[in-house]
Design a protein around this motif. Sequence first.
Motif, PDB file in Angstrom:
ATOM      1  N   GLU A 277       0.828  -1.211   0.000  1.00 33.57           N
ATOM      2  CA  GLU A 277       0.000   0.000   0.000  1.00 33.57           C
ATOM      3  C   GLU A 277       0.862   1.260   0.000  1.00 33.57           C
ATOM      4  N   PHE A 283      -4.719  -0.818  -2.714  1.00 33.08           N
ATOM      5  CA  PHE A 283      -5.471  -0.006  -1.763  1.00 33.08           C
ATOM      6  C   PHE A 283      -6.618  -0.844  -1.224  1.00 33.08           C
ATOM      7  N   LYS A 284      -7.111  -0.469  -0.056  1.00 31.87           N
ATOM      8  CA  LYS A 284      -8.185  -1.197   0.609  1.00 31.87           C
ATOM      9  C   LYS A 284      -9.498  -0.439   0.475  1.00 31.87           C
TER      10      LYS A 284
END
Length: 435
Positions: A277, A283-284
Amino acid sequence: MDTNTLQELIVNQQEIIKNIQIVPREYAFVKNVNYVLVGMRRAGKSTLLYKLAQDLVKEGADWSQIIYLNFEDERLIDFTVKDFQQIVLVAHQLTDKTPYYFFDEIQNIDGWEHFARRMADQKEHVYITGSNSQMLGQEFILRLGGRYMAKYVSPFNFSEYLTALKISHEKRDLLTAKVRGKVNAAQERYLAYGGLPETIHNPDARNFLTTVYQNTYLGDIIIRHQVRNPQALRLLLSKVAETVMREVSYSSLYKAVKATGAAISRNTVQDYLDFAEESYLLFKVKNFVYKFADRESKPRFYFLDNGILNLLLFDKKSALLENAVAVALHNYYQDNLYTFKSDKNKIDLDFYLPTAKTAVQVAVRLDDYSREREVGALVKFAKNSREPQRLVIVTEYQKETIEQDGQTIEVLPLADFLLEVAGLGEANYVPDVFG
């Protein structure tokens, strides 16, 4: 640091910037404001600096005032924070006017932020790029003391991608078969190879992406964080690619990698994902409904560029389609992008934008089965919501309007959706939605 070397680097870079042709991008900069540009490698940060330099010259600056250094140049490999003052001395040797400083990939120099803050305090004009998301973190913002404006730079969005290909994409033009055919062809390539600028005219884009992924992104993570088990890192990212479209826990990823025989711990899995990340590989997206613990431990992961994801998949159009939608929404909405999965109400939505009051489902095509599932989830969500919502289904090519149970659902082709993402809404509040 040898001043002759610095002078040579700066003058050579002036000639490069002077002659380069630049594809217009959708970024605006305020005059006389210092900037830190961050984002994944090869996304076009350096080119934006070139454009800023060209614009300064168009507005009356001399080329001698453009003081540009790329800290990935091997001739600066021994450069340290103590050498920054040499740049200032060289700048005033090259010009008796106000210098404009451009520092590319400055995160390679430990302690750079102290110099950057001093330059700002002295009212110098400074533009910086970096490939580490920590440069947008609270710690660095505090160190820079609010003296720089941060701007995230993504690979080309679809509008910029079409501009680079010289394909008109005004609404009127999209109604013609000729333009629509070109847009659809561009969409296929964008899905497969992503938006890194260097892939656009590359006849062997996949090989280019493989090299970038292996040498630039993985290599950068391994070296920067002294990763002891590179093979486990590669396996982990491959497993993450397989989970695109569904939430996954760190524990399940640990078990999946462990099952391959790799020596890895649960904590190392989380560390490696944090590294990915930080380097803008992943990305979350978190579930809007979940309480904090589950929201943090069971996210969905997406790749910040479709081309990189496609290296790790085998013929999975649905994952590429959803990833492209996720990237577009993330680039514009950042932390205001969520999934929406409510076990209590039996609702599972791909994306929810609370500030835009918009729910989005993604399906390659709407057939009898998928139509019932996607439409049903949106209708149930809208009926349970306490506020009116915009309901959208993104498909590969289908376009229609569905009216069901008092709800209106827009079915949009991917290209149309990507071109209108920025217009979904920017309301700066979280509406009252059931949980």
